[in-house]
Design an enzyme around this catalytic site. Sequence first.
Site, PDB file in Angstrom:
ATOM      1  N   CYS A 117       0.815  -1.225   0.000  1.00 17.30           N
ATOM      2  CA  CYS A 117       0.000   0.000   0.000  1.00 17.30           C
ATOM      3  C   CYS A 117       0.847   1.273   0.000  1.00 17.30           C
ATOM      4  CB  CYS A 117      -0.957  -0.012   1.176  1.00 17.30           C
ATOM      5  SG  CYS A 117      -2.006  -1.473   1.176  1.00 17.30           S
ATOM      6  N   HIS A 257      -3.345   6.969   3.093  1.00 16.95           N
ATOM      7  CA  HIS A 257      -3.762   5.680   2.527  1.00 16.95           C
ATOM      8  C   HIS A 257      -5.148   5.345   3.071  1.00 16.95           C
ATOM      9  CE1 HIS A 257      -3.907   1.594   1.342  1.00 16.95           C
ATOM     10  NE2 HIS A 257      -3.664   1.092   2.543  1.00 16.95           N
ATOM     11  N   ASN A 287     -10.059  -0.452   0.167  1.00 16.18           N
ATOM     12  CA  ASN A 287      -8.594  -0.345   0.148  1.00 16.18           C
ATOM     13  C   ASN A 287      -8.079  -0.808  -1.218  1.00 16.18           C
ATOM     14  OD1 ASN A 287      -5.841  -0.618   0.479  1.00 16.18           O
ATOM     15  ND2 ASN A 287      -5.973  -1.679   2.459  1.00 16.18           N
TER      16      ASN A 287
HETATM   17  C1  LIG Z   1     -10.097  -5.942   9.977  1.00 12.12           C
HETATM   18  C2  LIG Z   1     -10.652  -4.925  10.956  1.00 12.12           C
HETATM   19  C3  LIG Z   1     -11.666  -4.056  10.254  1.00 12.12           C
HETATM   20  C4  LIG Z   1     -11.355  -5.681  12.098  1.00 12.12           C
HETATM   21  O1  LIG Z   1     -11.840  -4.746  12.992  1.00 12.12           O
HETATM   22  P1  LIG Z   1     -11.646  -5.009  14.537  1.00 12.12           P
HETATM   23  O2  LIG Z   1     -12.222  -3.860  15.258  1.00 12.12           O
HETATM   24  O3  LIG Z   1     -10.197  -5.297  14.763  1.00 12.12           O
HETATM   25  O4  LIG Z   1     -12.510  -6.263  14.724  1.00 12.12           O
HETATM   26  P2  LIG Z   1     -12.843  -6.968  16.088  1.00 12.12           P
HETATM   27  O5  LIG Z   1     -11.631  -7.621  16.619  1.00 12.12           O
HETATM   28  O6  LIG Z   1     -13.517  -6.004  16.990  1.00 12.12           O
HETATM   29  O7  LIG Z   1     -13.872  -8.021  15.614  1.00 12.12           O
HETATM   30  C5  LIG Z   1     -13.398  -9.187  15.093  1.00 12.12           C
HETATM   31  C6  LIG Z   1     -14.621 -10.067  15.039  1.00 12.12           C
HETATM   32  O8  LIG Z   1     -15.385  -9.643  13.915  1.00 12.12           O
HETATM   33  C7  LIG Z   1     -15.521 -10.734  13.037  1.00 12.12           C
HETATM   34  N1  LIG Z   1     -15.481 -10.244  11.683  1.00 12.12           N
HETATM   35  C8  LIG Z   1     -14.391 -10.087  10.913  1.00 12.12           C
HETATM   36  N2  LIG Z   1     -14.757  -9.641   9.703  1.00 12.12           N
HETATM   37  C9  LIG Z   1     -16.093  -9.509   9.735  1.00 12.12           C
HETATM   38  C10 LIG Z   1     -17.043  -9.089   8.795  1.00 12.12           C
HETATM   39  N3  LIG Z   1     -16.696  -8.718   7.560  1.00 12.12           N
HETATM   40  N4  LIG Z   1     -18.335  -9.054   9.163  1.00 12.12           N
HETATM   41  C11 LIG Z   1     -18.737  -9.439  10.382  1.00 12.12           C
HETATM   42  N5  LIG Z   1     -17.876  -9.848  11.329  1.00 12.12           N
HETATM   43  C12 LIG Z   1     -16.572  -9.877  10.999  1.00 12.12           C
HETATM   44  C13 LIG Z   1     -14.361 -11.667  13.345  1.00 12.12           C
HETATM   45  O9  LIG Z   1     -14.652 -12.978  12.949  1.00 12.12           O
HETATM   46  C14 LIG Z   1     -14.243 -11.509  14.816  1.00 12.12           C
HETATM   47  O10 LIG Z   1     -15.223 -12.312  15.413  1.00 12.12           O
HETATM   48  P3  LIG Z   1     -14.924 -13.101  16.768  1.00 12.12           P
HETATM   49  O11 LIG Z   1     -14.613 -12.030  17.793  1.00 12.12           O
HETATM   50  O12 LIG Z   1     -16.193 -13.816  17.019  1.00 12.12           O
HETATM   51  O13 LIG Z   1     -13.753 -13.968  16.490  1.00 12.12           O
HETATM   52  C15 LIG Z   1      -9.538  -4.061  11.551  1.00 12.12           C
HETATM   53  O14 LIG Z   1      -8.739  -4.815  12.408  1.00 12.12           O
HETATM   54  C16 LIG Z   1      -8.674  -3.428  10.509  1.00 12.12           C
HETATM   55  O15 LIG Z   1      -9.139  -2.630   9.709  1.00 12.12           O
HETATM   56  N6  LIG Z   1      -7.383  -3.725  10.514  1.00 12.12           N
HETATM   57  C17 LIG Z   1      -6.477  -3.170   9.539  1.00 12.12           C
HETATM   58  C18 LIG Z   1      -6.670  -3.834   8.235  1.00 12.12           C
HETATM   59  C19 LIG Z   1      -6.029  -3.079   7.137  1.00 12.12           C
HETATM   60  O16 LIG Z   1      -6.250  -1.909   7.020  1.00 12.12           O
HETATM   61  N7  LIG Z   1      -5.240  -3.748   6.330  1.00 12.12           N
HETATM   62  C20 LIG Z   1      -4.580  -3.155   5.245  1.00 12.12           C
HETATM   63  C21 LIG Z   1      -3.512  -2.258   5.745  1.00 12.12           C
HETATM   64  S1  LIG Z   1      -2.677  -1.551   4.433  1.00 12.12           S
END
Ligand SMILES: CC(C)(COP(=O)(O)OP(=O)(O)OC[C@H]1O[C@@H](n2cnc3c(N)ncnc32)[C@H](O)[C@@H]1OP(=O)(O)O)[C@@H](O)C(=O)NCCC(=O)NCCS
Length: 330
Positions: A117, A257, A287
């Site tokens: 990215c 980004h 993204n």
């Molecule tokens: C991926 C992301 C959105 C998850 O958000 P989060 O606040 O960390 O999520 P949480 O830990 O609160 O929730 C995770 C739970 O949601 C669930 N979940 C994940 N994706 C889901 C979706 N699309 N829909 C519903 N539930 C989802 C998981 O299974 C997990 O469930 P569990 O607790 O029962 O195991 C976040 O971590 C993120 O954006 N990270 C950076 C990713 C990124 O930007 N990557 C590229 C960088 S260049």
Amino acid sequence: MNKKNGVKILGTGSYFPKKVLTNVDLEKIVDTSDEWISTRTGIKERRIAEENEYTSDIAYKASIEALKTAEISPKQIDLILVATISPDMLFPSTACFLQKKLGSKLSTPAFDLSAACSGFIYGLTVARAFIESGLYKTILLVGAEELSKFVDWTDRNTCVLFGDGAGAMILSASKEEDDILSTYLEAEGAYSDLLFLPGGGTVNPVTTKTMDEKLHAIKMQGKEVFKAAVPKMAIAAKKALELSGKQLEDIKLFIPHQANIRIIEAVAKKLGISMDRVFVNIHKTGNISSATTITALDEAIKVNKVQKGDIIELVAFGGGFTSGAAIIRI
Ligand SMILES: CC(C)(COP(=O)(O)OP(=O)(O)OC[C@H]1O[C@@H](n2cnc3c(N)ncnc32)[C@H](O)[C@@H]1OP(=O)(O)O)[C@@H](O)C(=O)NCCC(=O)NCCS
């Protein structure tokens, strides 16, 4: 390095595939909801390329628009650089496919750059160095991705996050002006296993087993990536600012980004910038990795969010980990 030239930004362009995939559409594919995706990421919809619409095709469309804005022909380009992690093929480079589509003279050098990215900012740094050194005069720099073709559409943790799109910039040598005030890059390979695509390389050459294990799709530890992204982007933004000799108040617009609205807001808070000075279009793009900063910049120009002469900061973070920032004048 003995600086022979300044760098002028002659024009930008962008292109998004026509097909829109909304969060509501995704509810029918995986166990998710518009509410979960919107509140956790800020994404409402993303563009998805057709099966027979390749990364070099969308790179081409963005390039044509940038060439038009810059008022130059493909023949005047003496280097083509494509930042991508979703190339047409492992080789030849997407830059070579793009060269063929542009019909530019056959000898124009062309290569891809892989920095996830942060790819566009890495590319900007490379293009800047080539122009400043006098090696190349006019460079076409593209950030283009079709991540929809590299996600596991049964994995709700990743498939809701990514999209497709391309942006392009034409940079040229100038004795009078310098539109790139600074660039700053970092990488931390120690974290390479937190956001990666394990299959298809020498570690996991494609076999039926790697296919069954879906190693050809993006794997990510979302929480860990989130935690690293915020400080890394803030550090890069500060370093680039320091290197440019400018102050926070001099920056008309911050273009981060577009990975997650919560990451963007946290970075803005860390830097002490109000959100009205931060460009956000993640709700409609998702993204798009190396294409986010350049497509956002192009949109900011098109909607008159910035005017000629304004100073802008681009900042990114991605798999690698890589991070980087640039202070530019448009
Ligand atoms: C991926 C992301 C959105 C998850 O958000 P989060 O606040 O960390 O999520 P949480 O830990 O609160 O929730 C995770 C739970 O949601 C669930 N979940 C994940 N994706 C889901 C979706 N699309 N829909 C519903 N539930 C989802 C998981 O299974 C997990 O469930 P569990 O607790 O029962 O195991 C976040 O971590 C993120 O954006 N990270 C950076 C990713 C990124 O930007 N990557 C590229 C960088 S260049």
